[in-house]
Motif scaffolding. Structure first.
Motif, PDB file in Angstrom:
ATOM      1  N   THR A 124       0.813  -1.224   0.000  1.00 29.88           N
ATOM      2  CA  THR A 124       0.000   0.000   0.000  1.00 29.88           C
ATOM      3  C   THR A 124       0.846   1.274   0.000  1.00 29.88           C
ATOM      4  O   THR A 124       0.397   2.305  -0.501  1.00 29.88           O
ATOM      5  CB  THR A 124      -0.927   0.019   1.222  1.00 29.88           C
ATOM      6  OG1 THR A 124      -0.145  -0.125   2.418  1.00 29.88           O
ATOM      7  CG2 THR A 124      -1.945  -1.104   1.143  1.00 29.88           C
TER       8      THR A 124
ATOM      9  N   SER B 244      -9.691  -8.199 -10.224  1.00 23.16           N
ATOM     10  CA  SER B 244      -8.752  -7.574  -9.289  1.00 23.16           C
ATOM     11  C   SER B 244      -8.570  -8.430  -8.049  1.00 23.16           C
ATOM     12  O   SER B 244      -9.479  -9.162  -7.635  1.00 23.16           O
ATOM     13  CB  SER B 244      -9.248  -6.180  -8.882  1.00 23.16           C
ATOM     14  OG  SER B 244     -10.479  -6.282  -8.202  1.00 23.16           O
TER      15      SER B 244
ATOM     16  N   SER C  48      -7.290  -7.799  -4.106  1.00 21.25           N
ATOM     17  CA  SER C  48      -7.075  -6.680  -3.186  1.00 21.25           C
ATOM     18  C   SER C  48      -5.698  -6.745  -2.524  1.00 21.25           C
ATOM     19  O   SER C  48      -5.106  -7.831  -2.389  1.00 21.25           O
ATOM     20  CB  SER C  48      -8.159  -6.691  -2.102  1.00 21.25           C
ATOM     21  OG  SER C  48      -7.959  -7.790  -1.237  1.00 21.25           O
TER      22      SER C  48
ATOM     23  N   ASN D  95      -9.118   5.007 -10.957  1.00 22.93           N
ATOM     24  CA  ASN D  95      -8.968   3.568 -10.726  1.00 22.93           C
ATOM     25  C   ASN D  95      -9.217   2.813 -12.031  1.00 22.93           C
ATOM     26  O   ASN D  95      -9.622   3.399 -13.033  1.00 22.93           O
ATOM     27  CB  ASN D  95      -9.952   3.089  -9.645  1.00 22.93           C
ATOM     28  CG  ASN D  95      -9.447   1.839  -8.945  1.00 22.93           C
ATOM     29  OD1 ASN D  95      -8.484   1.198  -9.378  1.00 22.93           O
ATOM     30  ND2 ASN D  95     -10.107   1.484  -7.863  1.00 22.93           N
TER      31      ASN D  95
ATOM     32  N   GLY E  99       0.403   4.589  -7.223  1.00 20.46           N
ATOM     33  CA  GLY E  99      -1.046   4.618  -7.386  1.00 20.46           C
ATOM     34  C   GLY E  99      -1.457   4.108  -8.760  1.00 20.46           C
ATOM     35  O   GLY E  99      -0.607   3.793  -9.612  1.00 20.46           O
ATOM     36  N   PRO E 100      -2.762   4.044  -9.026  1.00 22.46           N
ATOM     37  CA  PRO E 100      -3.228   3.507 -10.326  1.00 22.46           C
ATOM     38  C   PRO E 100      -2.693   4.286 -11.517  1.00 22.46           C
ATOM     39  O   PRO E 100      -2.464   3.703 -12.579  1.00 22.46           O
ATOM     40  CB  PRO E 100      -4.751   3.632 -10.204  1.00 22.46           C
ATOM     41  CG  PRO E 100      -5.015   3.577  -8.744  1.00 22.46           C
ATOM     42  CD  PRO E 100      -3.868   4.284  -8.088  1.00 22.46           C
TER      43      PRO E 100
ATOM     44  N   ASN F  15      -1.002   0.211  -5.646  1.00 25.74           N
ATOM     45  CA  ASN F  15      -1.402   0.114  -4.238  1.00 25.74           C
ATOM     46  C   ASN F  15      -2.889  -0.211  -4.070  1.00 25.74           C
ATOM     47  O   ASN F  15      -3.372  -0.341  -2.949  1.00 25.74           O
ATOM     48  CB  ASN F  15      -1.051   1.399  -3.496  1.00 25.74           C
ATOM     49  CG  ASN F  15      -1.705   2.624  -4.122  1.00 25.74           C
ATOM     50  OD1 ASN F  15      -2.562   2.504  -5.002  1.00 25.74           O
ATOM     51  ND2 ASN F  15      -1.298   3.799  -3.682  1.00 25.74           N
ATOM     52  N   ARG F  16      -3.601  -0.344  -5.191  1.00 32.04           N
ATOM     53  CA  ARG F  16      -4.995  -0.821  -5.135  1.00 32.04           C
ATOM     54  C   ARG F  16      -5.090  -2.326  -5.359  1.00 32.04           C
ATOM     55  O   ARG F  16      -6.188  -2.866  -5.392  1.00 32.04           O
ATOM     56  CB  ARG F  16      -5.817  -0.107  -6.211  1.00 32.04           C
ATOM     57  CG  ARG F  16      -5.850   1.419  -6.078  1.00 32.04           C
ATOM     58  CD  ARG F  16      -6.694   1.865  -4.914  1.00 32.04           C
ATOM     59  NE  ARG F  16      -6.729   3.311  -4.810  1.00 32.04           N
ATOM     60  CZ  ARG F  16      -7.567   4.093  -5.482  1.00 32.04           C
ATOM     61  NH1 ARG F  16      -8.457   3.552  -6.299  1.00 32.04           N
ATOM     62  NH2 ARG F  16      -7.525   5.402  -5.330  1.00 32.04           N
TER      63      ARG F  16
END
Length: 389
Positions: free
Chosen positions: A145, A253, A255, A247, A150-151, A165-166
């Motif tokens: 995370t 996906s 998690s 996103n 990021g996306p 991190n998603r």
């Protein structure tokens, strides 16, 4: 003239006394349980706290972030607990499979004649098994995370595969429903491989001839889905994830919580399994290896056909304990926010206030899972036991 032996009084008969003592112990346990339960029910009634499992049919009113089956806040508490149980089972099953594979490789590598390979395997085992598993889970979760971008700047190691991190995003087949037929062909290939291995073992026991089961198994597992895919028109359309806004949309996906939990539990348990495998191999007499080599078998064949079948007698019992530990340690998922059985049950208890019933359900489920694992491993131990001739 012979005389009859004196008759033993019933209170001095060992068999009768043993039965009497067991009856007294069971009676004491029942009385203690009755006292505790009745006292608890009286106290709950005095405080107007509801009892029983009727709350399971009421609307849960909370959402679960990750669910293998459709779940809505309007669904019941029973379905919420079922979702938590399925999440726990998925992590446990995948963790057992992956940790067994990694642990076996590391355990064999520790006995390698290559100095570097053996030292790297030792470093892995000595490092990971001495760090608390909760700390490892927090480390992997923080690494995913906080360490991943990021996306918008997601890593793209493979086409249409994104890591951020998603979590992990990857494409899925969109072949109008026929992808399930390909999947069925895959399971058919796995079942065929299982039957083929059993036949090859019987054939080897009767004739001494070795059948190339590995190559044949790979051919079945990969060939049958490929043939099914070609027969269905070789569809190539995929549902790929696409970045839309902040996103990804589409694809499938995984998690960050699931990845961190599975990674931490797998690597931690594999370090113990590696030691079990190493000790099992060392328990086999060196003369077995020397005799097999003298017969002309290759190193891989010696390990697979001579050493491992004998080592399993030593490996399987402690391996069962590690599988139980992995399942039990999955309850630490609550620390990183993964909705496993414990996490969902805690939410249910907080909302309904029925802690005794919630804890009783937890104990019953974990007991059932533990007994199922123990029964399966006991069956497998008997199946792989060497039979003397």
């Amino acid at each position: 003239m012979s005389q009859d032996a004196p008759k033993t009084p019933w209170w001095n008969d060992r068999a009768i006394r043993a039965i009497l003592y067991q009856i007294l112990v069971v009676g004491a346990v029942v009385l203690a349980a009755w006292y505790l339960i009745s006292n608890t029910l009286d106290n709950l009634a005095a405080r107007n706290i509801a009892t029983g499992f009727g709350f399971l049919t009421r609307e849960s009113g909370f959402a679960i972030g990750e669910s293998p089956i459709p779940f809505d806040p309007a669904d019941s508490y029973a379905k919420a607990i079922l979702v938590g149980l399925l999440n726990t089972v998925i992590v446990a099953v995948l963790g057992v499979i992956l940790s067994t594979m990694i642990g076996t490789v590391i355990g064999v590598a520790r006995l390698s004649g290559n100095w570097l390979v053996a030292r790297l395997a030792s470093f892995y085992v000595e490092t990971l098994r001495n760090i608390p598993v909760l700390l490892q889970l927090l480390f992997w979760y923080a690494l995913i995370t906080e360490g991943l971008p990021g996306p918008n700047q997601a890593l793209n190691p493979l086409p249409d595969v994104y890591l951020s991190n998603r979590g992990l995003k990857f494409p899925t087949p969109d072949w109008g429903g026929v992808e399930w037929l390909v999947l069925a062909a895959l399971f058919l290939g796995m079942a065929g491989t299982f039957l083929l291995v059993r036949w090859a073992k019987r054939r080897q026991a009767l004739t001494g001839k070795i059948f190339p089961t590995i190559r044949a198994g790979i051919g079945l597992i990969l060939g049958l889905p490929l043939l099914a895919w070609i027969a269905l028109g070789a569809p190539t359309q995929m549902n790929a994830p696409e970045l839309q806004g902040f996103n990804f949309e589409g694809g499938h996906s995984v998690s960050p919580e699931f990845v961190a939990l599975l990674t931490g539990l797998t690597l931690y348990t594999a370090s113990f399994i590696a030691e079990i495998v190493r000790s099992g191999i060392l328990a086999v007499a060196p003369g077995q290896t020397e005799a097999a080599l003298a017969l002309g078998l290759k190193r891989g064949q010696v390990l697979r056909l001579v050493v491992m079948p004998q080592a399993l007698r030593v490996i399987i019992p402690p391996l069962t304990s590690q599988y139980l530990n992995l399942t039990k340690n999955s309850s630490l998922a609550v620390a990183i926010g993964y909705p496993d059985l414990v996490s969902v049950s805690n939410t249910t208890i907080n909302q309904t206030g029925q802690a005794i019933e919630g804890v009783a359900l937890l104990m019953a489920v974990y007991l059932a899972v533990s007994l199922a694992i123990s029964a399966f491993m006991s069956w497998y131990d008997k199946k792989t036991a060497l039979v003397g001739r």
